[in-house]
Motif scaffolding. Structure first.
Motif, PDB file in Angstrom:
ATOM      1  N   TYR A   1       0.814  -1.215   0.000  1.00 27.12           N
ATOM      2  CA  TYR A   1       0.000   0.000   0.000  1.00 27.12           C
ATOM      3  C   TYR A   1       0.849   1.267   0.000  1.00 27.12           C
ATOM      4  N   SER A   2       0.330   2.267  -0.720  1.00 29.40           N
ATOM      5  CA  SER A   2       0.919   3.610  -0.663  1.00 29.40           C
ATOM      6  C   SER A   2       0.536   4.267   0.655  1.00 29.40           C
ATOM      7  N   LYS A   3       1.100   5.436   0.917  1.00 30.95           N
ATOM      8  CA  LYS A   3       0.758   6.171   2.139  1.00 30.95           C
ATOM      9  C   LYS A   3      -0.735   6.467   2.188  1.00 30.95           C
ATOM     10  N   GLY A   4      -1.296   6.865   1.051  1.00 32.11           N
ATOM     11  CA  GLY A   4      -2.720   7.180   1.013  1.00 32.11           C
ATOM     12  C   GLY A   4      -3.580   5.968   1.337  1.00 32.11           C
ATOM     13  N   ASN A   5      -3.209   4.787   0.829  1.00 31.63           N
ATOM     14  CA  ASN A   5      -3.980   3.578   1.112  1.00 31.63           C
ATOM     15  C   ASN A   5      -3.809   3.127   2.556  1.00 31.63           C
ATOM     16  N   ARG A   6      -2.623   3.323   3.122  1.00 30.01           N
ATOM     17  CA  ARG A   6      -2.449   3.008   4.545  1.00 30.01           C
ATOM     18  C   ARG A   6      -3.351   3.905   5.392  1.00 30.01           C
ATOM     19  N   GLN A   7      -3.477   5.159   4.960  1.00 27.84           N
ATOM     20  CA  GLN A   7      -4.352   6.079   5.675  1.00 27.84           C
ATOM     21  C   GLN A   7      -5.805   5.639   5.568  1.00 27.84           C
ATOM     22  N   LYS A   8      -6.186   5.111   4.403  1.00 23.91           N
ATOM     23  CA  LYS A   8      -7.556   4.628   4.224  1.00 23.91           C
ATOM     24  C   LYS A   8      -7.856   3.465   5.164  1.00 23.91           C
ATOM     25  N   VAL A   9      -6.877   2.578   5.374  1.00 22.73           N
ATOM     26  CA  VAL A   9      -7.072   1.460   6.305  1.00 22.73           C
ATOM     27  C   VAL A   9      -7.424   1.990   7.682  1.00 22.73           C
ATOM     28  N   SER A  10      -6.663   2.975   8.144  1.00 23.60           N
ATOM     29  CA  SER A  10      -6.884   3.535   9.475  1.00 23.60           C
ATOM     30  C   SER A  10      -8.231   4.237   9.569  1.00 23.60           C
ATOM     31  N   LEU A  11      -8.603   4.965   8.527  1.00 25.13           N
ATOM     32  CA  LEU A  11      -9.880   5.680   8.538  1.00 25.13           C
ATOM     33  C   LEU A  11     -11.064   4.720   8.504  1.00 25.13           C
ATOM     34  N   ILE A  12     -10.997   3.708   7.643  1.00 31.02           N
ATOM     35  CA  ILE A  12     -12.093   2.743   7.561  1.00 31.02           C
ATOM     36  C   ILE A  12     -12.231   2.003   8.885  1.00 31.02           C
ATOM     37  N   ALA A  13     -11.096   1.612   9.481  1.00 34.03           N
ATOM     38  CA  ALA A  13     -11.135   0.919  10.767  1.00 34.03           C
ATOM     39  C   ALA A  13     -11.752   1.797  11.845  1.00 34.03           C
ATOM     40  N   ALA A  14     -11.449   3.089  11.812  1.00 35.18           N
ATOM     41  CA  ALA A  14     -11.987   4.009  12.817  1.00 35.18           C
ATOM     42  C   ALA A  14     -13.486   4.207  12.654  1.00 35.18           C
ATOM     43  N   PHE A  15     -13.940   4.384  11.406  1.00 35.82           N
ATOM     44  CA  PHE A  15     -15.346   4.683  11.163  1.00 35.82           C
ATOM     45  C   PHE A  15     -16.236   3.441  11.149  1.00 35.82           C
ATOM     46  N   ALA A  16     -15.630   2.256  11.003  1.00 39.35           N
ATOM     47  CA  ALA A  16     -16.427   1.035  10.902  1.00 39.35           C
ATOM     48  C   ALA A  16     -17.033   0.617  12.233  1.00 39.35           C
ATOM     49  N   VAL A  17     -16.445   1.074  13.332  1.00 39.60           N
ATOM     50  CA  VAL A  17     -16.951   0.749  14.670  1.00 39.60           C
ATOM     51  C   VAL A  17     -17.313   2.058  15.366  1.00 39.60           C
ATOM     52  N   PRO A  18     -18.580   2.277  15.713  1.00 37.40           N
ATOM     53  CA  PRO A  18     -18.980   3.535  16.350  1.00 37.40           C
ATOM     54  C   PRO A  18     -18.180   3.790  17.630  1.00 37.40           C
ATOM     55  N   ALA A  19     -17.831   5.052  17.840  1.00 38.39           N
ATOM     56  CA  ALA A  19     -17.087   5.457  19.039  1.00 38.39           C
ATOM     57  C   ALA A  19     -17.724   6.709  19.616  1.00 38.39           C
ATOM     58  N   ARG A  20     -17.489   6.947  20.886  1.00 37.02           N
ATOM     59  CA  ARG A  20     -17.957   8.183  21.523  1.00 37.02           C
ATOM     60  C   ARG A  20     -17.063   9.354  21.155  1.00 37.02           C
ATOM     61  N   LEU A  21     -15.770   9.068  20.980  1.00 38.17           N
ATOM     62  CA  LEU A  21     -14.789  10.111  20.710  1.00 38.17           C
ATOM     63  C   LEU A  21     -13.846   9.654  19.611  1.00 38.17           C
ATOM     64  N   TYR A  22     -13.674  10.508  18.610  1.00 37.82           N
ATOM     65  CA  TYR A  22     -12.704  10.257  17.544  1.00 37.82           C
ATOM     66  C   TYR A  22     -11.573  11.276  17.697  1.00 37.82           C
ATOM     67  N   ILE A  23     -10.359  10.775  17.807  1.00 41.12           N
ATOM     68  CA  ILE A  23      -9.182  11.638  17.871  1.00 41.12           C
ATOM     69  C   ILE A  23      -8.427  11.450  16.565  1.00 41.12           C
ATOM     70  N   LEU A  24      -8.424  12.481  15.739  1.00 45.34           N
ATOM     71  CA  LEU A  24      -7.908  12.394  14.372  1.00 45.34           C
ATOM     72  C   LEU A  24      -6.720  13.333  14.226  1.00 45.34           C
ATOM     73  N   ASP A  25      -5.536  12.764  14.069  1.00 46.62           N
ATOM     74  CA  ASP A  25      -4.293  13.534  14.000  1.00 46.62           C
ATOM     75  C   ASP A  25      -3.795  13.558  12.557  1.00 46.62           C
ATOM     76  N   GLU A  26      -4.038  14.651  11.853  1.00 46.50           N
ATOM     77  CA  GLU A  26      -3.714  14.774  10.429  1.00 46.50           C
ATOM     78  C   GLU A  26      -4.293  13.582   9.651  1.00 46.50           C
ATOM     79  N   PRO A  27      -5.593  13.341   9.745  1.00 47.23           N
ATOM     80  CA  PRO A  27      -6.186  12.109   9.194  1.00 47.23           C
ATOM     81  C   PRO A  27      -6.194  12.027   7.680  1.00 47.23           C
ATOM     82  N   THR A  28      -6.124  13.161   6.970  1.00 47.19           N
ATOM     83  CA  THR A  28      -6.184  13.115   5.509  1.00 47.19           C
ATOM     84  C   THR A  28      -4.804  13.188   4.875  1.00 47.19           C
TER      85      THR A  28
END
Length: 314
Positions: free
Chosen positions: A136-163
Motif C-alpha cells: 500500500y501507498s501512504k494514502g492507502n495506509r491512511q484509508k485502512v486507518s480511517l475505515i477501521a476508525a469509522f467502521a466501529v462507532p465510538a464516543r470520541l474520535y481523535i484524528l491527527d492529520e487524518p487526511t
C-alpha cells in the motif's frame, strides 16, 4: 455542556524541552473541535497524553472525566484514533487489518451491521482490501486507518492529520464521514489538521496552539472579531481619499479598477452608511478566514522560514 476532553495547565517536558507549557483545551460532547498549530507546537504530544500513551509532567488531563494515564485501557473502548503516519502489519491484507483493529476495539466482526458499515466505507474510499499492507501507498495506509476508525462507532474520535496522503476526492469522502458520525452517532471529534479549509468547513470550535500553549480558542464566529473584514467596490466615481475619510476604514488602496480596504469586523455595520453616502457600486464584503487568524499567530515564523530559504538559495 458536558466536556469529553478537558485539560488545565497541561505540561509535558522531555528533558529541557517543554513540549506542553500549560495547555488549556476543552472539547464538548457532540462537537467537532479543530486543533491547529504547526509542527512542534505540541499537538501530537497532547494527543498522546489524551490517549494515555505518555504521562503528563504537570497540570491535569481528563477524557470522559478520567485520567487517561490511569484508565487508558478502559477509555480506549470508547475512542477511535487515526494517526497521520500509519504503520501496518505488512503480511496482513488491508481487510484483515481493518477487522483486527475492529476486534481490538471490541466489535463483533461477524455481524451484518459491521459488515455493511465496513463494505460501505470500502466502497466510499475506493479501497481494495485484498492486497497485502506491504504493497500500500501512504494514502492507502491512511484509508485502512480511517475505515477501521469509522467502521466501529465510538464516543470520541481523535484524528491527527487524518487526511495526510489522501487526494482531494478522498478528502471530500472523509469530510462526509465526519459529518455523518457527528449527526447520526452524536460523536465528539478532536481534529488536528494543517488543512485550514477542512477545519473551517467541519469544526464548531477551534483551538490554536503555539509553543505548547493555547493562544486562541472558541467558535469561528467568536474568533473572527480578532481579524479584519475585507471590503471592496468598483472605483467608478469614488476616490481613495473619500474612503480614507471613513474613520473605520484601514489600508485603503485602488487596484484593478476596484477600491479595497479593511475594517474591524465589529465595525462593518457602522461602515455601511458611509459607503452608501458615497454611492458605491459592486460592493463585496469578505469575512476573515481561519487562515488569516492562523497567520496572525504564525506569520512571523513563516516570514522567518521564507527568509532562511532566500538566504540558503543565495
Amino acid at each position: 455542556m458536558t466536556s469529553v476532553i478537558e485539560t488545565r495547565g497541561l505540561q509535558k517536558r522531555f528533558g529541557r524541552v517543554h513540549a506542553l507549557d500549560g495547555l488549556d483545551l476543552s472539547v464538548a460532547e457532540g462537537e467537532v473541535h479543530g486543533f491547529l498549530g504547526p509542527n512542534g507546537a505540541g499537538k501530537s504530544t497532547t494527543i498522546r497524553v489524551l490517549l494515555g500513551l505518555i504521562r503528563s509532567s504537570g497540570g491535569e488531563a481528563r477524557v470522559f472525566g478520567d485520567d487517561p494515564w490511569g484508565k487508558a485501557s478502559r477509555l480506549h473502548q470508547g475512542i477511535a484514533y487515526v494517526p497521520g503516519d500509519v504503520a501496518l502489519w505488512p503480511n496482513l491484507s488491508g481487510g484483515e487489518t481493518i477487522d483486527l483493529i475492529a476486534r481490538l476495539r471490541g466489535a463483533d466482526t461477524g455481524t451484518g451491521e459491521y459488515r455493511q458499515r465496513r463494505a460501505r466505507l470500502v466502497e466510499a474510499f475506493q479501497f481494495d482490501p485484498r492486497k497485502k499492507a506491504a504493497t500500500y501507498s501512504k494514502g492507502n495506509r491512511q484509508k485502512v486507518s480511517l475505515i477501521a476508525a469509522f467502521a466501529v462507532p465510538a464516543r470520541l474520535y481523535i484524528l491527527d492529520e487524518p487526511t495526510s496522503g489522501l487526494d482531494p476526492v478522498m478528502e471530500a469522502v472523509f469530510s462526509e464521514e465526519v459529518t455523518r458520525i457527528r449527526k447520526k452517532d452524536g460523536a465528539s471529534i478532536l481534529l488536528s489538521s494543517h488543512i485550514l479549509s477542512e477545519v473551517e468547513a467541519l469544526c464548531d470550535r477551534v483551538t490554536i496552539i503555539r509553543a505548547g500553549k493555547a493562544v486562541e480558542s472558541g467558535s469561528l464566529a467568536e474568533l473572527r472579531h480578532l481579524t479584519r473584514t475585507e471590503v471592496s467596490f468598483a472605483a467608478d466615481g469614488v476616490s481613495v481619499a473619500a474612503v480614507e475619510a471613513i474613520p473605520s476604514a484601514h489600508d485603503v488602496v485602488e487596484a484593478s479598477d476596484r477600491i479595497h480596504f479593511t475594517v474591524d469586523s465589529s465595525d462593518v455595520a457602522s461602515t455601511l452608511p458611509g459607503l452608501g453616502a458615497l454611492g458605491v457600486q459592486g460592493l463585496t464584503i469578505t469575512p476573515p478566514s481561519l487562515e488569516e487568524l492562523f497567520l496572525r499567530h504564525y506569520g512571523d515564523e513563516i516570514t522567518a522560514a521564507d527568509s532562511s530559504l532566500v538566504q540558503v538559495s543565495r
